[in-house]
Design an enzyme around this catalytic site. Structure first.
Site, PDB file in Angstrom:
ATOM      1  N   ASP A 147      91.343  40.350  76.860  1.00  0.00           N
ATOM      2  CA  ASP A 147      90.143  41.090  77.264  1.00  0.00           C
ATOM      3  C   ASP A 147      89.650  42.019  76.151  1.00  0.00           C
ATOM      4  O   ASP A 147      88.680  42.749  76.328  1.00  0.00           O
ATOM      5  CB  ASP A 147      90.376  41.874  78.566  1.00  0.00           C
ATOM      6  CG  ASP A 147      91.426  42.965  78.442  1.00  0.00           C
ATOM      7  OD1 ASP A 147      92.083  43.053  77.387  1.00  0.00           O
ATOM      8  OD2 ASP A 147      91.597  43.724  79.425  1.00  0.00           O
ATOM      9  N   ASP A 207      96.162  39.553  77.040  1.00  0.00           N
ATOM     10  CA  ASP A 207      95.403  38.896  78.109  1.00  0.00           C
ATOM     11  C   ASP A 207      93.964  38.604  77.704  1.00  0.00           C
ATOM     12  O   ASP A 207      93.151  38.202  78.543  1.00  0.00           O
ATOM     13  CB  ASP A 207      95.433  39.718  79.391  1.00  0.00           C
ATOM     14  CG  ASP A 207      94.663  41.032  79.288  1.00  0.00           C
ATOM     15  OD1 ASP A 207      94.476  41.522  78.163  1.00  0.00           O
ATOM     16  OD2 ASP A 207      94.267  41.572  80.338  1.00  0.00           O
ATOM     17  N   SER A 229      98.449  43.250  79.594  1.00  0.00           N
ATOM     18  CA  SER A 229      97.477  43.369  78.510  1.00  0.00           C
ATOM     19  C   SER A 229      98.148  43.455  77.141  1.00  0.00           C
ATOM     20  O   SER A 229      98.843  42.539  76.734  1.00  0.00           O
ATOM     21  CB  SER A 229      96.568  44.575  78.784  1.00  0.00           C
ATOM     22  OG  SER A 229      95.490  44.631  77.896  1.00  0.00           O
ATOM     23  N   ASP A 274      94.133  40.562  72.390  1.00  0.00           N
ATOM     24  CA  ASP A 274      95.391  41.116  72.867  1.00  0.00           C
ATOM     25  C   ASP A 274      96.006  40.123  73.847  1.00  0.00           C
ATOM     26  O   ASP A 274      95.512  39.004  74.000  1.00  0.00           O
ATOM     27  CB  ASP A 274      95.181  42.492  73.507  1.00  0.00           C
ATOM     28  CG  ASP A 274      94.248  42.439  74.712  1.00  0.00           C
ATOM     29  OD1 ASP A 274      93.451  41.485  74.806  1.00  0.00           O
ATOM     30  OD2 ASP A 274      94.312  43.346  75.552  1.00  0.00           O
TER      31      ASP A 274
END
Length: 455
Positions: free
Chosen positions: A252, A250, A109, A248
């Site tokens: 999400d 990834d 992440s 960010d």
């Protein structure tokens, strides 16, 4: 032994805590747990193997970790569809879209490039309950329950060629309004958003300027993205853009910047979306789900707009549990994890950004005008380290200090003391009508906690 699974999968320093052998074993244990049950009987009757989607963000270690995961699954008789580099919410969507039995996302992440993680999604693209994660962990390294098919029963590994295209079509299909005429700066954090986010915003009609969109495997989240908004604010001002959207690593998360360079955080984004959805009859039970860390201003904004707010523990998984329990439509965190359950089973930063900008297009308002629906109360968070956090709830002196602070604040502020779940630390958070008051009370409470709970 500490629990292997944290609040968002298994994470650690790649090639130290998170090794190829751990990834292989975790994949084999996952296959042993998630390929049994009623669906397994249906598959056997149809003469087919279980299918899993495997994806990753662009950090360099994801290459060997995803290879190890794919090997572990295939050696357990699972057919693997390798989606390559795509956002975490894209992986979750694809699992549901093709009816895969489960999926694995390799990402840490918003963490720096040396870290990585393994996140497992169940059938339908949903996060695993704690008890299922515990079953997987209990089988890690076990030879007794290991699946070892041979010959034609081993799994195959194939490329999921149209993974990103499917996701983009899905995102465009959710839009309530095109984005024509709006100039958007996208900060893709040198992460998984660098492919789909520019494509989908452009296809939706926006004029797009990109930063943080050149991932090389080691620059993910490095001074860019939702945890480093200064570059985005500068780019919005430099290009005279209408809005900036930050993801960010990834993708999400979504945070935003208005045309004057002011940050619009997850609470403000939720307020904008909640009011819009309520006006259009799309906010189920006129209810928003947020965590205890959300700003007091969000609570007051929702009350002023006749919207109920339900609070959960910190963590998007707890928000999602509450959303699913009552079949609600919107929830999230101040950090920018926003979940729109009609379109996604997890936080989706690209989806959130699209709907935020679509609200600008629908109303003709600037982001600052939309964000004015919520007044942000000054907030300070102090981490008091090296204390006996287990004693927080039973200490009467601390409780008295909290009551005194709350009495001073009245309905113009809020106090929250929260023990860390992983280390000897207490988090002291105070919100007030002005920053000096918040600072003063937070430091007073932190001093009391430090004195009373010193190890």
């Amino acid at each position: 032994m500490p629990r292997l699974f944290g609040t968002d999968g298994v994470r650690g320093l790649a090639n130290r805590e998170l090794t190829a052998s751990l990834a292989l074993g975790l994949a084999q244990a996952t296959a042993a747990v998630l390929t049994r049950g009623r669906r397994a009987q249906e598959r056997q009757a149809q003469g087919r193997r279980p299918v899993a989607v495997v994806a990753r963000d662009p950090r360099i270690s994801g290459e060997f970790i995803s290879a190890a995961v794919a090997a572990g699954l295939a050696s357990s008789g699972v057919d693997v569809l390798d989606a390559g580099v795509i956002p975490t919410p894209a992986a979750a969507f694809l699992i549901a879209d093709i009816g895969a039995d489960f999926g694995v996302m390799i990402s840490a992440s918003h963490n720096p490039a040396p870290d990585n993680g393994i996140k497992i999604f169940a059938f339908g693209g949903t996060k695993l309950p704690d008890e299922v994660e515990d079953r997987i962990e209990s089988l890690l390294g076990s030879e007794q329950d290991k699946l070892t098919p041979i010959g034609g029963d081993v799994g195959r590994i194939r490329r999921f060629a149209d993974a990103e295209d499917r996701y983009i079509v899905h995102l465009l299909g959710t839009l309530p309004h095109r984005l024509d005429g709006i100039h958007v700066v996208l900060d893709c954090a040198h992460g998984a958003a660098a492919g789909p986010s520019p494509r989908v915003f452009t296809d939706a009609g926006a004029r797009v300027t990109l930063i943080g969109a050149d991932p090389d495997g080691i620059n993910i989240n490095d001074g860019v993205g939702s945890t480093h908004l200064d570059n985005l604010a500068r780019a919005v001002l430099e290009h005279g853009a209408d809005v900036g959207i930050a993801h960010d690593g990834d993708a999400d998360r979504c945070l935003a910047v208005d045309r004057d360079g002011n940050i619009v955080d997850g609470d403000q984004i939720m307020a904008i979306l909640a009011v819009s959805m309520a006006e259009r009859g799309l906010l189920k039970d006129r209810t928003l789900v947020a965590t205890v860390m959300s700003n007091l201003g969000l609570r007051k904004s929702m009350a002023a707009n006749d919207i109920r707010m339900v609070e959960t523990k910190v963590g998007d998984r707890y928000v999602l549990e509450e959303l699913n329990a009552d079949d609600l439509s919107l929830g999230g965190e101040q950090s920018g994890h926003v979940i729109m359950t009609k379109y996604a089973t997890t936080g989706d930063g690209i989806l959130t950004g699209l709907h935020l900008v679509a609200e600008m297009a629908r109303t003709g308002k600037t982001l600052a005008e939309l964000a004015a629906v919520m007044t942000v109360f000054p907030q300070i968070l102090i981490n008091v380290r090296g204390v006996d956090h287990h004693g927080l709830k039973s200490d009467v002196v601390i409780a008295d200090a909290v009551r005194e602070a709350e009495a001073e604040l009245g309905d113009t502020g809020r106090v929250l003391l929260r023990p860390s779940g992983t280390e000897p630390m207490v988090r002291v958070m105070v919100e007030a009508a002005d920053q000096p008051t918040a600072d003063r009370l937070a430091h007073q409470l932190a001093d009391v906690v430090r004195e009373r709970l010193a190890n």
